[in-house]
Enzyme design. Structure first.
Site, PDB file in Angstrom:
ATOM      1  CD  GLN A  39     101.689  41.150  29.472  1.00 10.39           C
ATOM      2  OE1 GLN A  39     101.554  40.987  28.273  1.00 10.39           O
ATOM      3  NE2 GLN A  39     100.818  41.827  30.196  1.00 10.39           N
ATOM      4  CG  ASN A  40     102.929  32.114  30.724  1.00 12.09           C
ATOM      5  OD1 ASN A  40     102.246  31.448  29.947  1.00 12.09           O
ATOM      6  ND2 ASN A  40     104.107  31.703  31.170  1.00 12.09           N
ATOM      7  NE  ARG A  41     102.944  34.473  24.629  1.00 17.24           N
ATOM      8  CZ  ARG A  41     103.837  34.445  23.657  1.00 17.24           C
ATOM      9  NH1 ARG A  41     103.582  34.999  22.507  1.00 17.24           N
ATOM     10  NH2 ARG A  41     104.996  33.847  23.829  1.00 17.24           N
ATOM     11  CB  THR A 143     102.768  29.730  27.048  1.00 24.05           C
ATOM     12  OG1 THR A 143     103.080  29.291  28.380  1.00 24.05           O
ATOM     13  CG2 THR A 143     102.175  28.594  26.228  1.00 24.05           C
TER      14      THR A 143
END
Length: 166
Positions: A39-41, A143
């Site tokens: 889920q880290n962008r 992020t």
């Protein structure tokens, strides 16, 4: 839990920007590379800014960074941390940021990925940065999935402005 940072920084002699996080998350440590939480962008943002496909393998991620002239490392070499929570960091030990800057002399900007990375950078490196003539450090919104207030679009715009790609 005491965590030792065991990833090497990613950079080469043509890197122009150094992105600094705090410490690898639990998922990153499991995968053995930066920004490993699904889920880290971070990788989506960089791919959008650089106009490339989202990388999935570690080798693809390294290649994207090198081609984009972006170096990645973390501010800390070790710390006490609960899970992946930056707010739980205790007894931090700084990494040797100067080593990367000496090895990659074209770095012209340091970007801290989030508030905690920036605060730790200032705490440990503000004096060394002045003495060493290091590039200016800027704080960008994290992020991390914990930073839900920032949409992918807003993150991409903010990061694109600092990376000079917008």
């Amino acid at each position: 839990m005491r965590v030792e940072h065991d990833f090497k920084p990613v950079y080469d002699e043509n890197s122009r920007v150094l992105v600094l996080g705090t410490m690898p998350s639990v998922k990153s440590r499991e995968q053995g590379f930066y920004y490993g939480h699904p889920q880290n962008r971070f990788w989506k943002v960089l791919a959008a800014v650089l106009g490339t496909e989202i990388p999935y393998s570690i080798e693809e991620k390294k290649a994207m960074l090198i081609c984009g002239r972006i170096a990645v490392w973390d501010v800390l070499a070790a710390c006490e941390i609960e899970g992946s929570e930056d707010s739980s960091i205790r007894d931090p030990e700084p990494a040797d940021i100067g080593m990367v800057l000496r090895a990659a002399p074209k770095i012209e900007k340091i970007i801290c990925n989030g508030d905690k990375a920036y605060k730790l950078y200032i705490k440990f490196f503000a004096e060394a940065a002045v003495r060493g003539g290091w590039p200016k450090a800027v704080k960008l919104p994290s992020t991390s999935p914990a930073n839900a207030a920032w949409s992918l679009t807003r993150l991409t715009e903010a990061w694109g402005e600092e990376l000079g790609q917008n």
